[in-house]
Design an enzyme around this catalytic site. Structure first.
Site, PDB file in Angstrom:
ATOM      1  N   CYS A 403      -3.257   6.447   3.433  1.00  0.00           N
ATOM      2  CA  CYS A 403      -2.641   7.010   1.905  1.00  0.00           C
ATOM      3  C   CYS A 403      -3.325   7.186   0.647  1.00  0.00           C
ATOM      4  CB  CYS A 403      -1.314   6.079   1.566  1.00  0.00           C
ATOM      5  SG  CYS A 403      -1.936   4.250   0.967  1.00  0.00           S
ATOM      6  N   HIS A 543       0.911   1.176  -0.976  1.00  0.00           N
ATOM      7  CA  HIS A 543       0.514   2.399  -0.874  1.00  0.00           C
ATOM      8  C   HIS A 543       0.670   3.350  -1.908  1.00  0.00           C
ATOM      9  CE1 HIS A 543       1.878   5.501   1.402  1.00  0.00           C
ATOM     10  NE2 HIS A 543       2.839   6.408   0.448  1.00  0.00           N
TER      11      HIS A 543
END
Length: 665
Positions: A403, A543
């Site tokens: 990510c 994330h």
């Protein structure tokens, strides 16, 4: 009957204990054979068959008496000479040739004669040495499998394959059948090669492994394995079947399942459907899989790179073509061109219902909420978001472990890093330029360690560094602060990370301190070689998300661009408590002068409210990016037309999220 029958020495049947007459060769009651305990079997071998007319008592069971009568070999009744059958039991009269055939199995042949007589080719059990008949599939005594010989390999392989075919016809899977059959053929071929060579065949293994594999096939979750093969082969049907039945898209392949699929080049332990879709470039399937991840809501994400996959592939190829590397003392690879991705201003022209659907399918709503929650990390200043029009939006990206790289490619070119371009450049940077990254990394980490009142030895520093270098080269692995610092050098521009200060659990409990928030400057380059316009990322619970603004709107009257002041997005360099964001990987001599460093590497200004902000200058989109955005926006324009009479209808709105990540970036 004979009057002297009471004095006759009868023989007792060993099966039913019935007392039979001496001349009876079989028991009258149970037809059992007479035991040869007192018979001279060698005499039986040596004497030749008597002629039919011989009246000798040993000529056969039909013995004649003085009156010429013959005794029945079953009931010993004396019948008339002309009788062909016994008047008492109706058994046929035996001749001398019949006696010869009856006693033939009892004769002991000579050695040379025995070798010429065909004998059953029995196989001896390797466990208990019991000799079994050739048709026996396992030992009668101990149940072990038969000895494998070249003559029985083909029969054994055919038997096993037929058994497998029948199992699958009763409800098995076609994929399971083909793989297991191929495995059996290969194993049979290997055994044949071993037996046909000069070396003697190996000792027979037991059937434990075979039975284990058969049990594994019978209990395997074939809808799940069919879905894995469907991703590899580009077949949507098994994937949709698995997901519609409640299958978990984050499920990982086990070692036994990998052996059943029998394709090491495609499947590996720990792979999910998402990993397979990324590996085989199934972008259409990937959109569905990522939207089904736990917490990801229902439906499909519709980001620009999914709507126009061909243009997205061209953009990635272009980004790869501008990869450069200096051969001077600082061999860090970099991108020769730069771009900043923004959302098109035409979004504001869409109806409210269409705008809501667009943002639901484009943004990471959970990340947006966490970053804006109390205490807020982004969009906390009305002066910046309203008066300066610099509101940030968290774009949704993949949750497959890359990510950070995806978010940087989104923030620059609007696509995902599917080709691992940034991953390869990151690995090359730390490998080839480790001699310049390592000293600054160690000095900065040593200062942080002293603040926490601990220190490390040199061997520990080297081990930590080796681990960071190894992570950079492994797709799907989480990345650390050093990697963000190196990526700032690859992109040749500052990176601002707006992140939560504490990583929380699903119940809202603080798990640990998140150290990613702050500014990462390309301090190893010269300022003249770098770009002063920064990129912004968001960090929430392991994330990363790209934070992008909506571009300023052009003048509706003339179509000319807005004034230069509106072509800039303002990114705060302070948190909501008006404290300066930390600057990472500064040396001990640079500590205390962080604001000067920010002014040196960024276009910094102070708002009317006294906030220190960095100017992110927006440029015209590259042609390929503009075409991709336009094609993506056309989808929502068509929806807007459908919402206008006479085509008015309700536009379905669905909730999406990228929560549920398993990486610990």
């Amino acid at each position: 009957m004979n009057d002297d029958s009471s004095n006759v020495q009868k023989w007792t049947c060993e099966y039913c204990t019935y007392a039979n007459y001496p001349s009876a060769l079989k028991c009258t009651m149970c037809r059992g054979s007479k035991p040869l305990l007192n018979e001279d079997i060698f005499r039986l071998r040596e004497e030749s068959p008597s002629p039919v007319g011989d009246l000798s008592p040993v000529s056969g069971p039909s013995v004649r008496n003085r009156d010429g009568k013959w005794s029945c070999h079953v009931c010993t009744y004396f019948n008339r000479p002309a009788a062909k059958e016994c008047a008492e039991c109706n058994n046929i009269k035996l001749t001398a040739s019949d006696l010869h055939e009856h006693l033939k199995p009892l004769r002991i042949e000579q050695t040379n004669e025995a070798s010429s007589i065909p004998r059953p080719n029995k196989w001896s059990c390797s466990i208990c040495t019991y000799e079994n008949w050739p048709k026996a599939t396992r030992c009668v005594m101990c149940g072990a499998t038969p000895r494998i010989s070249p003559s029985t390999i083909s029969l054994e392989g055919a038997t096993k394959e037929n058994e497998i075919h029948s199992n699958f016809e009763r409800g098995g899977s076609n994929i399971e059948e083909s793989n297991m059959t191929a495995t059996l053929k290969r194993s049979s071929s290997r055994r044949m090669d071993d037996c046909s060579g000069g070396a003697p065949p190996r000792s027979p293994p037991n059937n434990i492994e075979y039975e284990r594999r058969m049990r594994l096939h019978r209990h395997a979750d074939w809808p799940w394995l069919n879905a894995c093969l469907g991703v590899v082969q580009g077949d949507h049907i098994p994937v949709e079947t698995f997901l519609s039945s409640g299958g978990d898209p984050t499920r990982q392949l086990t070692s036994s399942e990998v052996s059943l699929l029998n394709r090491p080049s495609a499947f590996d332990v720990g792979y999910t459907l998402v990993h397979l879709a990324i590996r085989f470039h199934r972008e259409d399937m990937l959109a569905t899989l990522l939207s089904r991840i736990e917490g990801g809501g229902s439906g499909v994400k519709r980001v620009p790179s999914y709507v126009a996959p061909d243009l997205a592939a061209d953009i990635r190829r272009h980004a790869s073509s501008i990869h450069r590397q200096r051969k001077a003392s600082l061999p860090i690879p970099f991108l020769a061109e730069w771009s900043t991705f923004t959302l098109p201003a035409e979004i504001e022209d869409l109806p409210t219902s269409v705008q809501e659907q667009l943002f639901e399918e484009l943004l990471d709503k959970d990340a947006q909420q966490q970053l804006e929650a109390d205490p807020p990390v982004i969009n906390w200043s009305l002066e910046i978001t309203v008066h300066l029009g610099s509101r940030l939006y968290a774009l949704w990206n993949r949750s497959a472990g890359d990510c950070l790289l995806d978010s940087l490619m989104q923030a620059t070119w609007g696509v995902f890093d599917r080709d691992n371009l940034l991953r390869r450049m990151l690995s090359d940077s730390l490998t080839q330029a480790g001699h310049v990254f390592y000293p600054r990394w160690r000095e900065y980490e040593s200062c942080q360690a002293r603040l926490l009142h601990f220190s490390l030895e040199e061997t520990q520093w080297e081990e930590d560094w080796s681990g960071l270098v190894s992570l950079a080269s492994q797709p799907g692995n989480s990345l650390e602060q050093l990697h963000v610092f190196a990526l700032a050098h690859i992109l040749r521009r500052p990176i601002i990370v707006y992140g939560v200060k504490y990583v929380k659990s699903f119940r809202g409990e603080d798990l640990g301190y998140a150290r990613f928030e702050g500014v990462y400057l390309p301090l190893l380059w010269d300022t003249s070689f770098c770009i002063r316009s920064p990129l912004s990322l968001g960090y929430t619970r392991g994330h990363f998300s790209a934070l992008v603004p909506i571009e300023p709107y052009s003048s509706p009257d003339t179509g000319a661009p807005s004034p230069d002041s509106l072509q800039v997005t303002f990114l705060p360099l302070m948190d909501h408590d008006r404290k300066l964001l930390p600057v990472h990987f500064v040396t001990q001599s640079e500590m205390g002068s962080e604001e000067n460093l920010l002014r040196q590497w960024l276009d910094v200004c102070v708002t009317d409210g006294g906030l220190l902000v960095a100017q992110q200058r927006l440029q015209k989109r590259p042609l390929l990016v503009a075409q991709m955005v336009e094609e993506w926006l056309n989808h929502y324009r068509r929806l807007a037309q459908m919402s206008i009479a006479p085509f008015s209808r309700t536009i379905p709105v669905q909730d999406y999220s990228s929560d549920g990540d398993t990486d610990d970036e």
